[in-house]
Design a protein around this motif. Structure first.
Motif, PDB file in Angstrom:
ATOM      1  N   VAL A  21       0.992  -1.054   0.154  1.00  0.00           N
ATOM      2  CA  VAL A  21      -0.035  -0.254   0.045  1.00  0.00           C
ATOM      3  C   VAL A  21       0.870   1.684  -0.018  1.00  0.00           C
ATOM      4  CG1 VAL A  21      -1.870   1.578   1.379  1.00  0.00           C
ATOM      5  CG2 VAL A  21      -1.290  -0.831   1.005  1.00  0.00           C
ATOM      6  N   LEU A  22       1.437   1.445   0.646  1.00  0.00           N
ATOM      7  CA  LEU A  22       2.923   2.134   1.258  1.00  0.00           C
ATOM      8  C   LEU A  22       3.563   2.835  -0.592  1.00  0.00           C
ATOM      9  CD1 LEU A  22       3.883   1.526   4.294  1.00  0.00           C
ATOM     10  CD2 LEU A  22       2.389   3.728   3.816  1.00  0.00           C
ATOM     11  N   ALA A  23       4.000   1.771  -1.219  1.00  0.00           N
ATOM     12  CA  ALA A  23       4.844   1.600  -2.079  1.00  0.00           C
ATOM     13  C   ALA A  23       3.986   1.890  -3.379  1.00  0.00           C
ATOM     14  CB  ALA A  23       4.944   0.096  -2.740  1.00  0.00           C
ATOM     15  N   GLN A  24       2.835   2.156  -3.922  1.00  0.00           N
ATOM     16  CA  GLN A  24       1.936   2.494  -4.660  1.00  0.00           C
ATOM     17  C   GLN A  24       2.285   3.818  -5.526  1.00  0.00           C
ATOM     18  OE1 GLN A  24      -1.981   2.199  -4.966  1.00  0.00           O
ATOM     19  NE2 GLN A  24      -2.685   1.969  -7.002  1.00  0.00           N
ATOM     20  N   TRP A  25       2.574   4.629  -4.757  1.00  0.00           N
ATOM     21  CA  TRP A  25       2.291   5.957  -4.940  1.00  0.00           C
ATOM     22  C   TRP A  25       4.264   6.227  -5.743  1.00  0.00           C
ATOM     23  CZ3 TRP A  25       5.567   9.920  -2.958  1.00  0.00           C
ATOM     24  CH2 TRP A  25       5.332  11.386  -3.725  1.00  0.00           C
ATOM     25  N   PRO A  26       4.964   5.968  -4.581  1.00  0.00           N
ATOM     26  CA  PRO A  26       6.330   6.134  -5.204  1.00  0.00           C
ATOM     27  C   PRO A  26       7.111   5.243  -6.496  1.00  0.00           C
ATOM     28  CG  PRO A  26       6.632   4.753  -3.147  1.00  0.00           C
ATOM     29  CD  PRO A  26       4.926   5.640  -3.211  1.00  0.00           C
ATOM     30  N   ALA A  27       5.706   3.936  -6.159  1.00  0.00           N
ATOM     31  CA  ALA A  27       6.028   2.765  -7.917  1.00  0.00           C
ATOM     32  C   ALA A  27       5.496   3.879  -8.985  1.00  0.00           C
ATOM     33  CB  ALA A  27       5.508   1.850  -7.770  1.00  0.00           C
ATOM     34  N   ARG A  28       4.974   4.519  -8.705  1.00  0.00           N
ATOM     35  CA  ARG A  28       3.951   5.399  -9.934  1.00  0.00           C
ATOM     36  C   ARG A  28       4.934   6.845 -10.177  1.00  0.00           C
ATOM     37  NH1 ARG A  28      -2.381   4.666  -8.939  1.00  0.00           N
ATOM     38  NH2 ARG A  28      -2.478   2.435  -9.952  1.00  0.00           N
ATOM     39  N   GLN A  29       5.621   7.742  -8.972  1.00  0.00           N
ATOM     40  CA  GLN A  29       6.172   8.399  -9.963  1.00  0.00           C
ATOM     41  C   GLN A  29       7.470   7.949 -10.756  1.00  0.00           C
ATOM     42  OE1 GLN A  29       5.330  11.493  -8.626  1.00  0.00           O
ATOM     43  NE2 GLN A  29       3.266  10.379  -8.556  1.00  0.00           N
ATOM     44  N   LEU A  30       8.403   6.811 -10.096  1.00  0.00           N
ATOM     45  CA  LEU A  30       9.503   6.263 -10.536  1.00  0.00           C
ATOM     46  C   LEU A  30       9.724   5.723 -11.787  1.00  0.00           C
ATOM     47  CD1 LEU A  30      11.333   6.205  -6.820  1.00  0.00           C
ATOM     48  CD2 LEU A  30      11.518   8.186  -8.091  1.00  0.00           C
ATOM     49  N   GLY A  31       8.616   4.733 -11.904  1.00  0.00           N
ATOM     50  CA  GLY A  31       8.916   4.024 -12.858  1.00  0.00           C
ATOM     51  C   GLY A  31       8.932   2.521 -12.395  1.00  0.00           C
ATOM     52  N   PHE A  35      12.475   2.447  -9.580  1.00  0.00           N
ATOM     53  CA  PHE A  35      11.501   1.970  -7.989  1.00  0.00           C
ATOM     54  C   PHE A  35      12.513   0.751  -7.461  1.00  0.00           C
ATOM     55  CE2 PHE A  35       8.605  -0.561  -5.384  1.00  0.00           C
ATOM     56  CZ  PHE A  35       8.398   1.129  -4.141  1.00  0.00           C
ATOM     57  N   THR A  36      12.675   0.138  -7.991  1.00  0.00           N
ATOM     58  CA  THR A  36      13.218  -1.381  -7.385  1.00  0.00           C
ATOM     59  C   THR A  36      14.649  -1.066  -7.653  1.00  0.00           C
ATOM     60  OG1 THR A  36      11.596  -2.744  -8.639  1.00  0.00           O
ATOM     61  CG2 THR A  36      14.086  -3.420  -7.968  1.00  0.00           C
ATOM     62  N   ARG A  37      15.459  -0.469  -8.268  1.00  0.00           N
ATOM     63  CA  ARG A  37      16.546   0.183  -8.043  1.00  0.00           C
ATOM     64  C   ARG A  37      17.139   0.130  -6.311  1.00  0.00           C
ATOM     65  NH1 ARG A  37      20.884   3.649  -8.461  1.00  0.00           N
ATOM     66  NH2 ARG A  37      19.426   5.546  -8.959  1.00  0.00           N
ATOM     67  N   ILE A  38      16.324   1.932  -6.228  1.00  0.00           N
ATOM     68  CA  ILE A  38      16.623   2.474  -5.177  1.00  0.00           C
ATOM     69  C   ILE A  38      16.113   1.549  -4.034  1.00  0.00           C
ATOM     70  CG2 ILE A  38      15.704   4.547  -3.598  1.00  0.00           C
ATOM     71  CD1 ILE A  38      15.272   5.933  -6.155  1.00  0.00           C
ATOM     72  N   GLN A  39      15.412   0.516  -4.275  1.00  0.00           N
ATOM     73  CA  GLN A  39      14.535  -0.197  -2.273  1.00  0.00           C
ATOM     74  C   GLN A  39      16.362  -1.305  -2.655  1.00  0.00           C
ATOM     75  OE1 GLN A  39      11.080  -2.061  -2.849  1.00  0.00           O
ATOM     76  NE2 GLN A  39      10.283   0.016  -1.977  1.00  0.00           N
ATOM     77  N   LEU A  40      16.467  -1.847  -3.463  1.00  0.00           N
ATOM     78  CA  LEU A  40      17.328  -3.220  -3.214  1.00  0.00           C
ATOM     79  C   LEU A  40      19.170  -2.133  -2.641  1.00  0.00           C
ATOM     80  CD1 LEU A  40      16.706  -4.938  -6.896  1.00  0.00           C
ATOM     81  CD2 LEU A  40      16.421  -5.576  -4.883  1.00  0.00           C
ATOM     82  N   PRO A 213      14.623   7.439 -14.710  1.00  0.00           N
ATOM     83  CA  PRO A 213      12.981   8.055 -13.503  1.00  0.00           C
ATOM     84  C   PRO A 213      12.860   8.240 -14.342  1.00  0.00           C
ATOM     85  CG  PRO A 213      15.896   9.124 -12.798  1.00  0.00           C
ATOM     86  CD  PRO A 213      15.698   7.733 -13.798  1.00  0.00           C
ATOM     87  N   LYS A 214      11.712   8.098 -13.812  1.00  0.00           N
ATOM     88  CA  LYS A 214      10.323   9.011 -14.265  1.00  0.00           C
ATOM     89  C   LYS A 214       9.919  10.734 -13.823  1.00  0.00           C
ATOM     90  CE  LYS A 214       7.392   4.928 -16.148  1.00  0.00           C
ATOM     91  NZ  LYS A 214       7.546   5.108 -17.687  1.00  0.00           N
ATOM     92  N   ALA A 215      10.724  10.005 -12.567  1.00  0.00           N
ATOM     93  CA  ALA A 215      10.454  11.928 -11.634  1.00  0.00           C
ATOM     94  C   ALA A 215      11.796  12.155 -11.323  1.00  0.00           C
ATOM     95  CB  ALA A 215       9.308  11.748 -10.864  1.00  0.00           C
ATOM     96  N   PHE A 216      11.618  13.530 -10.554  1.00  0.00           N
ATOM     97  CA  PHE A 216      13.146  13.667  -9.956  1.00  0.00           C
ATOM     98  C   PHE A 216      13.161  13.065  -8.782  1.00  0.00           C
ATOM     99  CE2 PHE A 216      15.395  16.181  -7.024  1.00  0.00           C
ATOM    100  CZ  PHE A 216      16.602  16.527  -7.652  1.00  0.00           C
ATOM    101  N   VAL A 217      14.374  12.873  -8.445  1.00  0.00           N
ATOM    102  CA  VAL A 217      13.562  12.449  -7.013  1.00  0.00           C
ATOM    103  C   VAL A 217      13.986  12.702  -5.446  1.00  0.00           C
ATOM    104  CG1 VAL A 217      15.444  10.434  -5.450  1.00  0.00           C
ATOM    105  CG2 VAL A 217      14.474  10.248  -7.940  1.00  0.00           C
ATOM    106  N   THR A 218      13.701  13.722  -5.385  1.00  0.00           N
ATOM    107  CA  THR A 218      13.331  13.882  -3.803  1.00  0.00           C
ATOM    108  C   THR A 218      13.854  13.438  -2.723  1.00  0.00           C
ATOM    109  OG1 THR A 218      11.316  14.238  -3.188  1.00  0.00           O
ATOM    110  CG2 THR A 218      11.615  15.742  -5.335  1.00  0.00           C
ATOM    111  N   PRO A 219      14.424  13.881  -1.715  1.00  0.00           N
ATOM    112  CA  PRO A 219      14.182  13.229  -0.065  1.00  0.00           C
ATOM    113  C   PRO A 219      13.359  12.856   0.186  1.00  0.00           C
ATOM    114  CG  PRO A 219      15.349  15.758  -0.169  1.00  0.00           C
ATOM    115  CD  PRO A 219      14.568  15.418  -1.422  1.00  0.00           C
ATOM    116  N   TYR A 220      11.675  13.588  -0.003  1.00  0.00           N
ATOM    117  CA  TYR A 220      10.280  12.754   0.542  1.00  0.00           C
ATOM    118  C   TYR A 220      10.622  11.570  -0.100  1.00  0.00           C
ATOM    119  CZ  TYR A 220       5.529  12.573   0.909  1.00  0.00           C
ATOM    120  OH  TYR A 220       4.209  11.534   1.932  1.00  0.00           O
TER     121      TYR A 220
END
Length: 296
Positions: A21-31, A35-40, A213-220
């Motif tokens: 549930v928490l992952a849906q929004w950032p996954a849609r933002q980054l692709g 998203f997977t690369r940052i998490q790993l 990445p599909k969006a600029f990666v902000t700290p948030y």
């Protein structure tokens, strides 16, 4: 049946239901790829530090290195890329419902490897599980919910989800002998994540548009990406690996497939919308079917 492995598997289900549930929004933002690369990268660093602090690297049985490689490439890299793309397109509820098929798929793999054939209860249970997932996926959507909105073809969403389910189930099952030989589950998680982070970093060198990445990666956005990754990769995967090492693979998979039921109250609390009857019924049928396959 040991209580700690059972609680570990149920805890893994709870973690995945929350994390997805928490992952849906950032996954849609980054692709899916970014998203997977940052998490790993983040989660492998955290787990590697923890395993080093606890001294668990010495427990690894390196004779099982082919299983570690197969679990990393298929279970984490390919499985999670398919899962994140399924999540981006289909939302957390549909993704978790399709992932509930992990139990029957793991059961089939275990039967094949153990030269066993499924009985009548296995066949009936599989039919119930498939019907439950189909009921919830095709008729249980609620377009009032932001989390329930789909992007693209439903057929592609289902294919991605089933692919992710099969790959992830294989990734857990293939390392069971290594854990039974004494390898600590936390060390297995760290090893798998380090290998996956290395592989995805090599792939990222290819300047393809889909890897950007599909969006600029902000700290948030970075924090919102790492948190569900740690819950899923770090906590839930380690708990389920521990359950796999101590329980029958089928039983562990069943207990680790309760997310479709657990995700419903989470979405209810998050969005204030009571899930439709089809979603509730489909979720319970999926879990009941997988339980019938592997617990009877």
């Amino acid at each position: 049946m040991l209580i700690l492995p059972v609680l570990a598997a149920v805890g893994a289900s709870s973690g995945w239901a929350t994390g997805i549930v928490l992952a849906q929004w950032p996954a849609r933002q980054l692709g899916a790829f970014e998203f997977t690369r940052i998490q790993l990268f983040a989660c492998s660093a955290i787990l590697a530090a923890l395993v080093s602090l606890l001294g668990y690297w010495t427990t690894i049985e390196w004779a099982y290195w082919p299983a570690f490689i197969a679990s990393t490439v298929i279970g984490i890299v390919l499985g999670n890329l398919a899962m994140i793309e399924c999540l981006r397109r289909g939302g957390p509820r549909r993704t978790e419902l399709i992932l509930s098929l992990k139990a029957p798929l793991v059961g089939v793999m275990a039967y094949v490897w153990l030269n066993e054939t499924p009985g009548l209860n296995n066949i009936i249970g599989a039919a119930i599980a498939l019907f439950g997932v189909g009921l919830a996926v095709f008729f249980g959507s609620d377009e009032r919910s932001e989390s329930d909105r789909t992007t693209g073809s439903l057929a592609i969403i289902i294919v991605l989800g089933i692919t992710a389910t099969a790959f992830q189930g294989f990734g857990f099952l293939v390392v069971k002998p290594a854990m039974q030989a004494g390898t600590d589950p936390l060390a297995v998680s760290a090893l798998r994540l380090l290998g996956a982070a290395f592989l995805i970093s090599v792939v990222a060198l290819w300047p393809a548009k889909s890897f950007q990445p599909k969006a600029f990666v902000t700290p948030y956005l970075l924090g919102r990406t790492i948190l569900p990754g740690f819950i899923g990769y770090g906590v839930s995967s380690t708990l389920l690996l521990y359950a796999f090492s101590s329980l029958d693979a089928g039983i562990a998979a069943v207990l680790g497939s309760l997310s479709p039921v657990l995700i419903l109250p989470i979405l209810w609390l998050k969005e204030g919308l009571i899930p439709r009857f089809q979603a509730i019924a489909g979720a319970f049928l999926a879990v009941a079917g997988t339980s019938m396959i592997l617990l009877l």
